[in-house]
Scaffold this motif. Sequence first.
Motif, PDB file in Angstrom:
ATOM      1  N   ARG A 171      19.810  31.326  23.273  1.00  0.00           N
ATOM      2  CA  ARG A 171      19.897  31.583  24.725  1.00  0.00           C
ATOM      3  C   ARG A 171      20.679  30.470  25.421  1.00  0.00           C
ATOM      4  O   ARG A 171      21.557  30.717  26.248  1.00  0.00           O
ATOM      5  CB  ARG A 171      18.485  31.681  25.282  1.00  0.00           C
ATOM      6  CG  ARG A 171      18.351  31.662  26.786  1.00  0.00           C
ATOM      7  CD  ARG A 171      18.566  32.996  27.404  1.00  0.00           C
ATOM      8  NE  ARG A 171      18.116  32.987  28.802  1.00  0.00           N
ATOM      9  CZ  ARG A 171      18.585  33.778  29.728  1.00  0.00           C
ATOM     10  NH1 ARG A 171      19.514  34.671  29.440  1.00  0.00           N
ATOM     11  NH2 ARG A 171      18.139  33.715  30.959  1.00  0.00           N
ATOM     12  N   LYS A 198      23.216  31.123  28.533  1.00  0.00           N
ATOM     13  CA  LYS A 198      22.511  32.281  29.106  1.00  0.00           C
ATOM     14  C   LYS A 198      23.376  33.537  29.197  1.00  0.00           C
ATOM     15  O   LYS A 198      23.044  34.459  29.940  1.00  0.00           O
ATOM     16  CB  LYS A 198      21.908  31.936  30.469  1.00  0.00           C
ATOM     17  CG  LYS A 198      20.926  30.765  30.400  1.00  0.00           C
ATOM     18  CD  LYS A 198      20.279  30.478  31.732  1.00  0.00           C
ATOM     19  CE  LYS A 198      19.315  29.296  31.626  1.00  0.00           C
ATOM     20  NZ  LYS A 198      18.690  28.970  32.919  1.00  0.00           N
ATOM     21  N   SER A 202      20.777  37.633  26.838  1.00  0.00           N
ATOM     22  CA  SER A 202      19.446  37.774  27.435  1.00  0.00           C
ATOM     23  C   SER A 202      18.408  37.287  26.416  1.00  0.00           C
ATOM     24  O   SER A 202      18.731  37.051  25.241  1.00  0.00           O
ATOM     25  CB  SER A 202      19.174  39.238  27.787  1.00  0.00           C
ATOM     26  OG  SER A 202      19.117  40.016  26.608  1.00  0.00           O
TER      27      SER A 202
END
Length: 355
Positions: A76, A81, A84
């Motif tokens: 992540r 980011k 998801s």
Amino acid sequence: MTEQSTKVSTWKILIPTLLGVGVIIYMFSKDLLGEENAAQLEELKNISITWNTIFWFFIALLLMVGRDLGFTIRYRYLTEKMLSWKQSLKITLLAEFGTAVTPSSVGGSSMAVLFLSKENIPVGRSTAMVFVTMLLDEMFFVVTFPLLLLFVPVDTLFPEINTIQMGVITLFVTAYIIKVVICICLITGLFFKPQAIRWLLIKIFRLPFLRRWYRGAVKAGDDLIISAREIRGKSFSYWWPIILATILSWSSRFLVVNALFMAFFSVSDHMLIFARQFVMWVLMILSFTPGASGLSELIFKNYLSALIPISGLVPVIIVLWRLLSYYNYLFIGAILVPRWASKAFKKTEKTQEVL
């Protein structure tokens, strides 16, 4: 896309499963069958399943969640980011499956690039992520071992200095030195002189006995240069979550055995169990069988069984350990990979049709 491309080869699951199960069956027959093992079998029959057993087995399950959670967090934040949480978990499980069906000496890194690129992560960034994860994993081993020696003396870590133990020590030291060299090359290549590492790789793989891997070395050098561009200038806020996630994942992985031991008997030295597993995992990396099947069970028996007071428990704990830390990824992968491949490759075909 052909139907075959979305299927998982049955043999890729059957071979490591048969290797591991074969070794376990051999251990059960050697340790528990026959009149000479009657006392061990009786000891095993006298073990009762209590709330303490259930509690610590639950803790072992939580630690496996911690292992996957660490890698999920890492993907992540490595993608800043772009993935998801659901995608990050999916990549984690796919990568673990890739590791489970490839030799430990090879690993699932090449498959991780494919998994990431199919989740719309640019190839340059996905390659960089694989190099970074490799560096973090190797650094965990390189840094942790000297720290463990502060708490666990060498003569306790390698208790019997005989021919077999000397072989184990030699293999471990060799593997550790290789890891140190890999770390130095990755740090130099990713942060300082990627062109120099590429030049070194090309020179090394021009040697006659390594020439068959020359093209792969050139590609690795090119990928390293691309990766260095991707991660150059990243701030500390980028690095600290993925470093902590790496520590969480590997520590959770090792502590599973501690929890399984606690499920059946009291443990006086958790650090020693952790340290011996550290040596075990380094040795397993030298294996050429998928997921170190067969070898990992043998190493466990010969290296950790001395810490188990009830000898009949050894094959039982090995079965539980491998079910939690290995076979579960084979089963999950067998279900997840075909579904993922079907969606990922259909998405690629649609994109190509539009273009």
